[in-house]
Design an enzyme around this catalytic site. Structure first.
Site, PDB file in Angstrom:
ATOM      1  N   GLY A   1       0.836  -1.187   0.000  1.00 51.78           N
ATOM      2  CA  GLY A   1       0.000   0.000   0.000  1.00 51.78           C
ATOM      3  C   GLY A   1       0.868   1.233   0.000  1.00 51.78           C
TER       4      GLY A   1
ATOM      5  N   GLY B   1       1.045   7.863   3.981  1.00 50.01           N
ATOM      6  CA  GLY B   1       1.345   9.271   3.839  1.00 50.01           C
ATOM      7  C   GLY B   1       2.816   9.550   3.583  1.00 50.01           C
TER       8      GLY B   1
ATOM      9  N   GLY C   1       5.043   7.402   2.157  1.00 53.11           N
ATOM     10  CA  GLY C   1       5.659   6.614   1.102  1.00 53.11           C
ATOM     11  C   GLY C   1       5.075   5.217   1.026  1.00 53.11           C
TER      12      GLY C   1
ATOM     13  N   VAL D   1       4.677   1.047   0.986  1.00 55.73           N
ATOM     14  CA  VAL D   1       5.065  -0.040   1.874  1.00 55.73           C
ATOM     15  C   VAL D   1       5.112  -1.330   1.070  1.00 55.73           C
ATOM     16  CG1 VAL D   1       4.510  -1.262   3.993  1.00 55.73           C
ATOM     17  CG2 VAL D   1       3.830   1.115   3.727  1.00 55.73           C
TER      18      VAL D   1
ATOM     19  N   ASP E   1      -1.969  10.665  12.890  1.00 59.89           N
ATOM     20  CA  ASP E   1      -2.662  10.100  11.732  1.00 59.89           C
ATOM     21  C   ASP E   1      -3.290   8.757  12.089  1.00 59.89           C
ATOM     22  OD1 ASP E   1      -3.666   9.979   9.208  1.00 59.89           O
ATOM     23  OD2 ASP E   1      -1.793   9.418   8.227  1.00 59.89           O
TER      24      ASP E   1
END
Ligand SMILES: *[C@@H]1O[C@H](CO)[C@@H](O)[C@H](O)[C@H]1NC(C)=O
Ligand SMILES: *[C@@H]1O[C@H](CO)[C@@H](O)[C@H](O)[C@H]1NC(C)=O
Ligand SMILES: *[C@@H]1O[C@H](CO)[C@@H](O)[C@H](O)[C@H]1NC(C)=O
Ligand SMILES: *[C@@H]1O[C@H](CO)[C@@H](O)[C@H](O)[C@H]1NC(C)=O
Ligand SMILES: *[C@@H]1O[C@H](CO)[C@@H](O)[C@H](O)[C@H]1NC(C)=O
Ligand SMILES: *[C@@H]1O[C@H](CO)[C@@H](O)[C@H](O)[C@H]1NC(C)=O
Ligand SMILES: *[C@@H]1O[C@H](CO)[C@@H](O)[C@H](O)[C@H]1NC(C)=O
Length: 825
Positions: A515, A518, A520, A522, A633
């Site tokens: 995925g 925010g 970068g 993964v 977040d």
């Protein structure tokens, strides 16, 4: 000849004496392999002991089949089956070579249940299982590895598996087609409806079908890879090639390191073909690649002249110069009607048509194509113009700048856009459409120029303004560094080599991408020792030197709690900065609660367990650890679930590690996600532990209701989840908030309490929200709770996404300092 006639009887004698008691790879005419007693042995084993041929029962079935599997791996993995359609019901199966040199499988009453269709004559036919996994019938006097002289070989009749060295495609001299068909089910190896073969059009294409319907198209070979599989590229694991000449057309692959075990298999349940690699350390197959890989891989999803673009909304777009065939039906339920030309072609006069070049595409269905390797692109264009039903052309081989000519007749089907390594396609257009295009191009160029000037001015302004604040922040960073110096002690954080990470993630292959967060993308990876990892490749960590970065990571790595994802190490090399985490097999919470079917997996007691776990993890970040970390977040996609569904907070401390959004290059990025942000953070950039509490409250309401915070429930009132929840609370309709899929599993009093706590967490004023310590207490006791007031920010539109996050930068950077400083404990 004399020599052989002498040798053969001796080998016969030897076999008789040994009674095949230890592994052999060959049977001769006088020998057999039998399932029960009586034969010369029960199985054949290839010389290198990699493959074994014998009888087996698949899955929970009791039927017996003759098959080939890997001898040297513990997990029985069958790669070929002889009598797929004709099971033997008991242990009567016998494999033998009969007098006229045929390979026969006999069942009950010694009836033939399967035979190899060899038509060639042989003096001394033998059957041999080769190291490649190929069962061959050959003359004993012929060389072992000479395929031209095999009387018959199992590689010509694949089941569901393509092994290294097998040819996938056609022998045009004999008309033999080697195609794969999936097993019906794990219990039944008979051919299912899912098949995969090479279609012999002028421009051959590999196609997966369900029954007679095309399901997925790999696309024609373009000299480098299949047009529909741009990610297939030169790699350290396997070599591949496509061979096409007057005698043969096939795809083939070989392992670069012959001791690596890999297979390509077609799976009916998953409707996909997958490449697996055996991981000895884990004693398991690891999925290396799989197609179809996304929605756009579905055959002809967007219809004629439609272009499927992942990430675009809607996903189906008409090609340039085309419009939906019918506005009513151009919708996600059924795009198949496709698109029509905006301007009719005017073919009769040669000079009225032209071509537009589209780039980055998967080439269309090749059923109606024509190919000439000797033409160049110019000649190809002329050829296409000369026939009114020619709709597109391009090079047939992209190597060395492109050569050859491929031409499409009739409607163009099954096109998609690739972000990288897609191909050019020249599509026929009427002259009037082309003129318009040129006009638009000029306007776009002028527009872009104006835009660039504007952006440059804006950036200059922002940077200048930001510098003043940035200096203030730097001063604080120095203080932090001193603190770190003081505590550089115990923890040895592993530093991974870039090459290790590259190996583990297959060079950050798209296949391994889990995925994009925010900070970068993964990737999933597997270390040499078999451990699975998740690698976060930070894209915006600029502004920090490697030492600064490392120090931050060491601090964050010290945060350890069972409800936090464990940081295993980091990787710093040049500009690359990466964090390595433990891998969570169940992915994130949002993939469960917002999915109709998977939501049912999370019964009420599990959800409550998850809520409490998140609360404890957050409490640890806020209060209990050595640092005070404000997550900033918190959201469902940042809550990962381990194999036992324990929640683990991820991405904590990232704002800190990445220097937040406070460095020069990243001014216009919001840390946080609309829909979870506390009003004071979203609007004024103020954050504190209480803004995390707000996000936690949203999370809690989402887990309870199974609905996303940003969804609008009544279009007339534009209420979001908080608004909706508040309305239900005020009107006493408490039970309506709770996810219907929970049904009776829900303990209503506890759910009601969660609802109550959730509302307290999303109060407008930070001081009215409880601390995480109180939240944990409230969740685990049944003391009475204060009555919630109207929550913050619940009219969907009051939060303006247009507000640039740097609008109120004074207060935000002040706050940044306040959270970055170390709370010594
Ligand atoms: C061997 O098997 C084939 C196929 O069943 C049959 O046609 C042939 O007659 C058999 N030959 C002998 C000698 O039994
Ligand atoms: C095998 O032979 C026996 C006796 O002739 C008969 O009863 C049986 O039905 C046969 N089985 C099959 C599968 O042909
Ligand atoms: C042999 O030929 C028969 C009849 O043509 C066919 O049904 C059978 O599938 C073939 N066997 C193999 C192993 O190809
Ligand atoms: C297909 O994949 C599923 C899920 O991985 C697996 O359980 C099943 O055994 C596979 N089917 C076959 C025939 O191998
Ligand atoms: C090939 O793979 C085996 C097992 O994975 C490994 O031990 C060996 O070192 C590899 N050989 C080469 C040349 O990479
Ligand atoms: C889509 O529409 C076409 C014709 O309009 C129809 O043939 C087809 O069955 C539809 N497909 C689905 C999945 O509804
Ligand atoms: C154009 O190409 C189509 C398909 O190959 C062919 O059937 C047709 O005869 C051609 N027309 C002309 C005028 O060459």
């Amino acid at each position: 000849m004399n020599f052989f006639s002498f040798v053969i009887p001796i080998t016969h004698i030897l076999f008789f004496f040994s009674g095949l008691s230890h592994a052999v790879d060959t049977i001769t005419q006088s020998q057999s392999i039998s399932d029960g007693d009586g034969g010369s042995g029960r199985s054949l084993v290839s010389k290198d002991e990699r493959f074994e041929l014998g009888f087996f029962s698949p899955g929970s079935s009791t039927n017996r089949f003759l098959g080939i599997w890997y001898k040297n791996i513990p997990l029985r993995t069958v790669v070929w089956v002889a009598n797929r359609r004709n099971p033997i019901k008991d242990l009567s199966g016998v494999l033998m070579v009969n007098g006229s040199g045929n390979l026969l499988l006999l069942g009950q009453n010694r009836t033939v249940v399967w035979s190899a269709n060899s038509t060639k004559e042989a003096r001394n036919p033998i059957a041999q299982l080769l190291d490649s996994g190929n069962l061959v019938l050959r003359d004993d006097q012929e060389k072992e590895e000479n395929p031209e002289n095999y009387l018959w070989q199992s590689f010509d009749y694949p089941s569901d598996t393509l092994l290294p060295g097998m040819k996938f495609g056609w022998d045009l001299r004999t008309g033999l087609e080697r195609r794969l068909s999936a097993w019906k089910s794990p219990d039944d190896p008979s051919p299912g409806e899912l098949t995969w073969g090479l279609e012999l059009h002028n421009y051959p294409d590999n196609v997966m079908k369900k029954g007679s319907e095309k399901y997925y198209r790999g696309g024609p070979w373009n000299g480098v890879h299949n047009s529909g599989e741009p990610e297939l590229k030169v790699n350290p694991v396997f070599d591949f090639n496509f061979v096409s000449n007057k005698d043969e057309a096939y795809y083939i692959y070989q392992m670069i390191n012959k001791s690596v075990i890999s297979r390509l298999v077609l799976n009916q349940t998953l409707s996909s073909h997958q490449r697996f690699i055996w991981i000895e350390a884990k004693k398991a197959w690891s999925l290396y690649a799989s197609v179809p890989k996304d929605n756009c891989d579905k055959y002809n999803l967007c219809g004629a002249y439609g272009n499927c673009i992942i990430g675009e909304s809607p996903v189906c777009q008409c090609l340039k110069g085309f419009k939906p065939k019918s506005a009513e039906t151009w919708n996600p339920e059924n795009w198949s009607q496709g698109c029509l030309r905006s301007k009719k072609l005017s073919c009769q006069d040669k000079h009225k048509d032209g071509f537009v070049k589209l780039v980055g595409l998967k080439l269309p269905d090749t059923t109606n194509t024509w190919v000439d390797e000797s033409l160049n692109l110019k000649q190809c264009k002329v050829k296409c113009l000369s026939n009114c039903s020619c709709m597109a052309y391009t090079v047939s081989d992209i190597r060395g700048g492109g050569s050859g000519c491929a031409i499409w007749y009739g409607d163009l089907l099954d096109i998609r856009q690739f972000p990288a390594n897609g191909q050019d396609l020249y599509i026929r257009m009427s002259a009037s459409e082309l003129k318009e295009n040129q006009k638009i191009k000029v306007i776009v160029v002028i527009g872009a120029a104006i835009g660039v000037v504007f952006v440059v001015l804006l950036i200059t302004y922002c940077i200048r303004k930001r510098r003043t604040n940035f200096r203030g922040k730097l001063k604080n960073d120095v203080i932090i560094d001193q603190n770190i110096e003081g505590q550089k002690e115990d923890l040895e954080l592993p530093l991974f080599d870039l090459s290790t990470i590259c190996n583990a993630t297959d060079n950050f292959s798209w296949r391994n991408k889990l995925g994009e967060g925010g900070f970068g993308p993964v990737y999933k990876g597997t270390l040499v020792d078999g451990q699975d990892i998740a690698v976060k490749r930070l894209s915006r960590s600029s502004g920090q030197g490697p030492n600064e970065f490392k120090n931050e990571v060491i601090l964050i790595a010290k945060l350890q709690h069972r409800n936090l994802v464990k940081l295993l190490g980091c990787c710093i090399q040049g500009e690359e900065k990466m964090l390595v985490y433990e891998y969570m097999p169940n992915r994130s919470l949002d993939s469960f609660i917002f999915d109709k079917t998977r939501a049912k997996v999370l019964c009420w007691s599990m959800r409550f367990h998850i809520i409490c776990g998140i609360a404890r993890g957050l409490l640890y970040l806020h209060e209990d650890s050595r640092l005070r970390i404000i997550h900033r977040d918190l959201k469902t996609s940042n809550i990962l679930l381990d194999s036992r569904m324990n929640p683990k907070i991820s991405d904590f401390g990232l704002a800190r590690i990445c220097g937040g959004d406070q460095t020069e290059g990243t001014t216009n990025r919001v840390v946080g996600t609309y829909g979870y942000m506390a009003p004071e953070y979203a609007i004024d950039g103020l954050f504190s532990v209480k803004s995390d509490v707000f996000s936690f409250g949203i999370l809690l309401l989402e887990i309870l209701s199974g609905k996303r915070s940003r969804g609008v429930f009544h279009s007339d009132t534009s209420l979001n989840l908080i608004g909706h929840a508040w309305e239900l609370w005020r009107e006493g309709r408490h039970s309506e908030l709770i996810d219907k899929c929970l049904g009776d599993s829900c303990t209503f009093s506890v759910a009601l309490r969660c609802f109550h706590v959730g509302l307290l967490c999303v109060q407008l004023h930070p001081e009215e929200r409880p601390s995480m310590l109180s939240v944990v207490t409230m969740l685990s006791s049944d003391n009475s709770l204060p009555e919630p007031k109207e929550p913050g920010l619940y009219v969907g539109k009051s939060l303006s996404c247009e507000d640039p996050p740097w609008r109120n930068q004074q207060s935000s950077s002040t706050n940044y300092i306040s959270i970055t400083s170390l709370d010594a404990r």
